[in-house]
Each structure stands twice: as C-alpha cells, then as structure tokens.
Scaffold this motif. Structure first.
Motif, PDB file in Angstrom:
ATOM      1  N   ALA A   1     110.841 -61.024 -14.062  1.00 45.46           N
ATOM      2  CA  ALA A   1     109.401 -61.279 -13.890  1.00 45.46           C
ATOM      3  C   ALA A   1     108.884 -60.339 -12.826  1.00 45.46           C
ATOM      4  CB  ALA A   1     109.152 -62.734 -13.507  1.00 45.46           C
ATOM      5  N   THR A   2     107.770 -59.659 -13.128  1.00 45.04           N
ATOM      6  CA  THR A   2     107.259 -58.636 -12.218  1.00 45.04           C
ATOM      7  C   THR A   2     105.782 -58.892 -11.931  1.00 45.04           C
ATOM      8  OG1 THR A   2     108.787 -57.020 -13.156  1.00 45.04           O
ATOM      9  CG2 THR A   2     106.952 -56.161 -11.838  1.00 45.04           C
ATOM     10  N   LEU A   3     105.420 -58.856 -10.650  1.00 45.78           N
ATOM     11  CA  LEU A   3     104.024 -58.911 -10.212  1.00 45.78           C
ATOM     12  C   LEU A   3     103.714 -57.606  -9.493  1.00 45.78           C
ATOM     13  CD1 LEU A   3     101.351 -60.442  -9.772  1.00 45.78           C
ATOM     14  CD2 LEU A   3     102.340 -61.350  -7.644  1.00 45.78           C
ATOM     15  N   SER A   4     102.726 -56.848 -10.019  1.00 44.65           N
ATOM     16  CA  SER A   4     102.427 -55.522  -9.476  1.00 44.65           C
ATOM     17  C   SER A   4     100.993 -55.469  -8.965  1.00 44.65           C
ATOM     18  CB  SER A   4     102.616 -54.438 -10.546  1.00 44.65           C
ATOM     19  OG  SER A   4     103.952 -54.440 -11.015  1.00 44.65           O
ATOM     20  N   LEU A   5     100.775 -54.693  -7.922  1.00 48.57           N
ATOM     21  CA  LEU A   5      99.452 -54.479  -7.329  1.00 48.57           C
ATOM     22  C   LEU A   5      99.275 -53.002  -7.050  1.00 48.57           C
ATOM     23  CD1 LEU A   5      96.824 -55.664  -6.013  1.00 48.57           C
ATOM     24  CD2 LEU A   5      98.098 -55.715  -3.848  1.00 48.57           C
ATOM     25  N   SER A   6      98.085 -52.478  -7.425  1.00 46.52           N
ATOM     26  CA  SER A   6      97.777 -51.074  -7.166  1.00 46.52           C
ATOM     27  C   SER A   6      96.340 -50.990  -6.676  1.00 46.52           C
ATOM     28  CB  SER A   6      97.955 -50.238  -8.438  1.00 46.52           C
ATOM     29  OG  SER A   6      97.597 -48.892  -8.203  1.00 46.52           O
ATOM     30  N   TRP A   7      96.117 -50.211  -5.622  1.00 47.88           N
ATOM     31  CA  TRP A   7      94.786 -50.155  -5.008  1.00 47.88           C
ATOM     32  C   TRP A   7      94.494 -48.707  -4.592  1.00 47.88           C
ATOM     33  CZ3 TRP A   7      93.027 -53.881  -0.503  1.00 47.88           C
ATOM     34  CH2 TRP A   7      91.634 -53.783  -0.369  1.00 47.88           C
ATOM     35  N   PRO A   8      93.426 -48.097  -5.165  1.00 53.34           N
ATOM     36  CA  PRO A   8      93.070 -46.738  -4.746  1.00 53.34           C
ATOM     37  C   PRO A   8      92.397 -46.753  -3.367  1.00 53.34           C
ATOM     38  CG  PRO A   8      91.491 -47.523  -6.365  1.00 53.34           C
ATOM     39  CD  PRO A   8      92.552 -48.585  -6.245  1.00 53.34           C
ATOM     40  N   LEU A   9      93.074 -46.217  -2.373  1.00 54.45           N
ATOM     41  CA  LEU A   9      92.516 -46.197  -1.022  1.00 54.45           C
ATOM     42  C   LEU A   9      91.586 -45.017  -0.797  1.00 54.45           C
ATOM     43  CD1 LEU A   9      95.661 -47.164   1.074  1.00 54.45           C
ATOM     44  CD2 LEU A   9      93.857 -48.649   0.191  1.00 54.45           C
ATOM     45  N   TYR A  10      91.897 -43.874  -1.406  1.00 51.65           N
ATOM     46  CA  TYR A  10      91.080 -42.673  -1.216  1.00 51.65           C
ATOM     47  C   TYR A  10      91.141 -41.848  -2.492  1.00 51.65           C
ATOM     48  CZ  TYR A  10      89.420 -38.194   0.560  1.00 51.65           C
ATOM     49  OH  TYR A  10      88.724 -37.032   0.749  1.00 51.65           O
ATOM     50  N   THR A  11      89.981 -41.467  -2.995  1.00 53.83           N
ATOM     51  CA  THR A  11      89.926 -40.688  -4.241  1.00 53.83           C
ATOM     52  C   THR A  11      89.129 -39.398  -4.069  1.00 53.83           C
ATOM     53  OG1 THR A  11      87.957 -41.922  -4.951  1.00 53.83           O
ATOM     54  CG2 THR A  11      90.112 -42.762  -5.659  1.00 53.83           C
ATOM     55  N   GLY A  12      88.983 -38.948  -2.843  1.00 52.38           N
ATOM     56  CA  GLY A  12      88.245 -37.709  -2.625  1.00 52.38           C
ATOM     57  C   GLY A  12      86.752 -37.836  -2.870  1.00 52.38           C
ATOM     58  N   GLY A  13      86.227 -39.046  -2.900  1.00 52.54           N
ATOM     59  CA  GLY A  13      84.797 -39.244  -3.141  1.00 52.54           C
ATOM     60  C   GLY A  13      84.438 -39.513  -4.591  1.00 52.54           C
ATOM     61  N   ALA A  14      85.430 -39.520  -5.495  1.00 55.26           N
ATOM     62  CA  ALA A  14      85.131 -39.692  -6.919  1.00 55.26           C
ATOM     63  C   ALA A  14      84.521 -41.062  -7.205  1.00 55.26           C
ATOM     64  CB  ALA A  14      86.412 -39.502  -7.742  1.00 55.26           C
ATOM     65  N   ILE A  15      85.073 -42.115  -6.573  1.00 55.50           N
ATOM     66  CA  ILE A  15      84.540 -43.460  -6.816  1.00 55.50           C
ATOM     67  C   ILE A  15      83.144 -43.597  -6.240  1.00 55.50           C
ATOM     68  CG2 ILE A  15      84.847 -45.889  -6.244  1.00 55.50           C
ATOM     69  CD1 ILE A  15      87.825 -45.509  -6.489  1.00 55.50           C
ATOM     70  N   HIS A  16      82.931 -43.041  -5.052  1.00 58.36           N
ATOM     71  CA  HIS A  16      81.596 -43.099  -4.441  1.00 58.36           C
ATOM     72  C   HIS A  16      80.563 -42.410  -5.325  1.00 58.36           C
ATOM     73  CE1 HIS A  16      78.427 -42.897  -1.449  1.00 58.36           C
ATOM     74  NE2 HIS A  16      78.372 -41.583  -1.619  1.00 58.36           N
ATOM     75  N   GLU A  17      80.911 -41.242  -5.859  1.00 59.16           N
ATOM     76  CA  GLU A  17      79.970 -40.532  -6.728  1.00 59.16           C
ATOM     77  C   GLU A  17      79.764 -41.273  -8.054  1.00 59.16           C
ATOM     78  OE1 GLU A  17      78.135 -38.052  -5.930  1.00 59.16           O
ATOM     79  OE2 GLU A  17      79.024 -37.822  -3.940  1.00 59.16           O
ATOM     80  N   ALA A  18      80.815 -41.903  -8.545  1.00 60.03           N
ATOM     81  CA  ALA A  18      80.655 -42.688  -9.766  1.00 60.03           C
ATOM     82  C   ALA A  18      79.699 -43.854  -9.544  1.00 60.03           C
ATOM     83  CB  ALA A  18      82.019 -43.196 -10.238  1.00 60.03           C
TER      84      ALA A  18
END
Length: 452
Positions: free
Chosen positions: A111-128
């Motif tokens: 059984a696997t529980l996984s977590l992934s979180w983008p901490l820094y994307t070079g501004g791509a998320i902010h621009e999106a």
C-alpha cells in the motif's frame, strides 16, 4: 380505440389553439431575453468555461496526493529478497545459497501513499494564474457585450411592435374613410351627380387601402414574431404587448466627440479583447518559464505485508530540482505562437476601434435625421388633416372633384406613416447609440427615454 384517438387529437388541437399568453412590458421583455435568449445562454456558458480554466490554473500550484495498493506473486529470487527487506524480516538464513536460489513463492501486498508539491516552477504557475484571470475578464466582457446586443435587439423589436400596431390603426382609419367615400360616390353616380370614372376611382382607392390594411396586419404578426425570437420565447408561450403610447425619444445632450470617448473607454468588447491579449502574453511567459528551474517536494509512505493489511511501514521524503536543457525548442516555439496570436488580436483591436467610431457616428447621425424627419412629419400630419377638412367641405359644396378628396386622404395616411417611421427610428437608433457606446444596460433604459 378510435374514440380515444379522436379525443386525444381534439385535446391536442385545443391546447395548441390556447397557448399560454403573457403580457410583457419592455423591461420585462429585456429581463426575459437576458435569461432565455440562446446568445445569453452561450455567454453564460463561456463565462463558466473561463471560470473553470482559472480554477485549473490555481490547481497547478496545489499538492497532489495519491494512494495505491498492489499484490505480488513471484518466485523470482530478487523479488523474494526484496520482499524480506521491505517486511524488515531479513535473517542470516535468507542469504544461504539454497534460500537464495530456491525462495519459493513470494507473496507481498504493498500500500502506497504519495504526495507531490511543486515548490518553484520559475513563474509558470503565477503566469498561468494571470492568464486565467485575464481569460475570466475577457469572458465577462464578451458576455456583457452579448447582453447589450440582446437588449438593443429586444428594444428595436419591441418598438417595432408598437409602431406596427399604430400603423394598423392608421390603415383601419384609411379603409373606413375609403369605404365612406365609395358609398358616397356610388350614391352620387346612381343619382347622376358624378361620372362613372369617379365611382371607379373610389373603388380603386378602397381596394388600395384594403391591401394596405392586410399588409399592416401582416406587419404586426411579423413584428411579434421578431420580438419573440429576440426574447428567446419558447414555442408554447404567446407574447402579448400592452397598449403603450409611442414616445418621442429625446436627442442625447452629449456631443459626438463625447460619445467617441465613452465608446472607446467603456465598450465591454474592447475591454474583453484587451484582457484576451494580456492572457495570451501571460501564457507566453508561462511557456518560457517552463524551461526554468523546477523544484518539487515529494513524500511517500508504504506498508508491506503478505496478507492485505498494513503491517510494516517505510517512508521517503525528498526534493527534486530539475532544469530542461533541451526540449526541441517546444517551449520557445509555443511562446512565439502565443505572442503572434497576441499581435493578431492587437490588429483586431485597432480595427474594432475604427468600427466602433463608425457605429457611433452612424447611430448618432441616424437619430439626428430621425428627429428632423419626425418634426417634418408631425407638421405634415397637421397640414394634411387641415387639407382633408378643407377638401371635404369643398367637395360637399361641389367645388372640387372626388379625386382631390382621395388625394388629400392619401396624403394624410402618408404623413402619419412617415411620423410612425420617424418615431421608430428615434427609439431604435437611440438604443443602437447606447449599445455602440457600451452604456446600454437594464438600469439605463429609463434614462434613455425608451423604457415602458
């Protein structure tokens, strides 16, 4: 069975001939159209889509969590040793040649529980996110412009119904007068006081006016159908319009230059196009930022057991730093495509400004022309009535011929129709002017002088 079929047919005909009738004032017709018109529904759907895209952009910055469960059967020695390690049950006996070569059947549930979180994307998320906000603003502006177009169409259709009904009244009066003249002409001809050509002229005049009456009735039906279409009324709803006197819509007090400034600053489609351009630029920047450094936090917890329950736990936490070294220039080309689309919209914006100036000028000039025509037509109606009264007296005294009286009556009808046409043009072009300036709204109907 036949009786039932006949009864159902009669009921269907009765229901079709007794459709629901509902009276609408102009304000009520506008409100109904803003809800039921197909273009209004389209604008609402576009706004919902833009809001969903903004939520999608926000979701890109949120952590992702997933859970999975798998069960393994294997006689692979590596799988067997790995299972012993994961269950934390490794002993010295596990490393004997016999155990390693012949581990038997290994059973392991994971059984696997996984977590992934983008901490820094070079501004791509902010621009999106910026692109999503601009997209929502663009959809809102487009929806507002659609609403204004719907309102202008409803106003023009509603005024068309009022004018068509007034024209029907004029046609009925003309037919009534023509019938009186025809009866009088035949009486005088029978007593030898006029020639036969005068009696025939009276009949021809009556036929012409009856044709005008039939056309006026058809125009009322057409006007009602146009209003129902503009409102988006369903087939089972019969539209009725209360008897409202036609109003003289006043000329606006602002100058043409003031209307230019208002249109170029307040038109929602201009604001929408600007927001769309900004959204494309933000998306282009986001595409470029995807080639920058990316930092992502990852965490994972696993449970291992031979039976499907959670027994032995292992966890892993890490951070991944990545940088695209070469992607075939996909991000760069994607940004270039978006920039070119923004440039295309800039050209469309310049063309839209030119068209808006033309719309404002045309509506303003048409309204000014309609006001002049209304004044002339109103004066002509007064003069035509006087001419009819004088000609009737002269005809009764035998000082003029019937043709002169018929011509005078025809002139009065034409003057009344010209007055109605100018009243419609005033209201229709005032609505068109407000729509061209971007100031037409449900709240401004009364201030425009066209609300009823």
């Amino acid at each position: 069975m036949k009786r039932l079929t006949v009864a159902l047919g009669i009921a269907a005909l009765f229901m079709a001939s007794h459709a629901i009738a509902r009276p609408f004032t102009l304000a009520q017709a506008v409100d109904f159209a803003l809800t039921h018109n197909s273009m209004a529904r389209l604008a609402k759907a576009r706004g919902a889509a833009a809001q969903a895209e903004l939520r999608l952009a926000r979701d890109q910055g949120l952590p992702e969590a997933s859970v999975s469960y798998g069960y393994l059967f294997s006689d692979n020695p590596l799988e067997a040793l790995s299972a012993e390690l994961e269950r934390r049950q490794v002993s010295a006996a596990a490393f004997t040649p016999s155990t390693l070569n012949h581990p038997g059947i290994t059973k392991l549930g994971t059984a696997t529980l996984s977590l992934s979180w983008p901490l820094y994307t070079g501004g791509a998320i902010h621009e999106a996110l910026r692109a999503g906000r601009y997209g929502r603003e663009a959809a809102q502006g487009a929806a507002q412009r659609i609403r204004q177009s719907i309102m202008a169409e409803v106003i023009q259709s509603y005024e068309g119904v009022l004018v068509a009904r007034e024209a029907l009244v004029v046609a009925r009066k003309a037919v009534a007068a023509a019938r009186r003249h025809a009866r009088t002409a035949h009486y005088l001809y029978a007593h030898g006081r006029i020639v036969r050509s005068d009696a025939l002229s009276a009949d021809v005049n009556l036929g012409a006016n009856e044709g005008m009456l039939a056309e006026a009735r058809g125009n009322v039906r057409i006007a009602m159908n146009n209003l129902a279409t503009a409102m988006g009324a369903p087939a089972g709803l019969a539209i009725t319009v209360p008897h409202t006197p036609l109003r003289v819509v006043p000329m606006p007090h602002h100058s043409l230059a003031a209307f230019y400034r208002e249109a170029l600053s307040d038109r929602p489609d201009i604001k929408s196009l600007r927001a769309e351009i900004d959204a494309l630029r933000a998306r282009a920047q986001a595409a470029r930022d995807r080639s920058s450094f990316q930092v992502r936090l990852t965490a994972q917890s696993q449970w291992f057991s031979e039976i499907p329950n959670l027994r032995h736990n292992a966890w892993t936490v890490g951070a991944v730093i990545s940088k695209s070294l070469y992607d075939g220039d996909r991000n760069r080309d994607r940004a270039d495509v978006l920039r070119q689309r923004a440039a295309e919209l800039e050209a469309r914006l310049a063309g839209l400004r030119a068209r808006i100036r033309n719309h404002v000028t045309r509506a303003f000039d048409d309204m000014r022309t309609a006001m002049t025509q209304y004044r002339i037509a109103s004066a002509n109606v007064i003069r035509a009535r006087q001419a009819v009264a004088v000609t009737q007296v002269r005809y009764g005294e035998g000082r003029t011929i019937l043709l002169s009286l018929l011509n005078a009556e025809h002139g009065l009808v034409q003057a009344r129709e010209a007055r109605l046409a100018s009243l419609y043009a005033l209201a229709a072009n005032r609505a068109a002017l407000a729509a061209a300036c971007g100031s037409l709204s449900r709240q401004t109907l009364a201030s425009l002088g066209i609300a009823s």
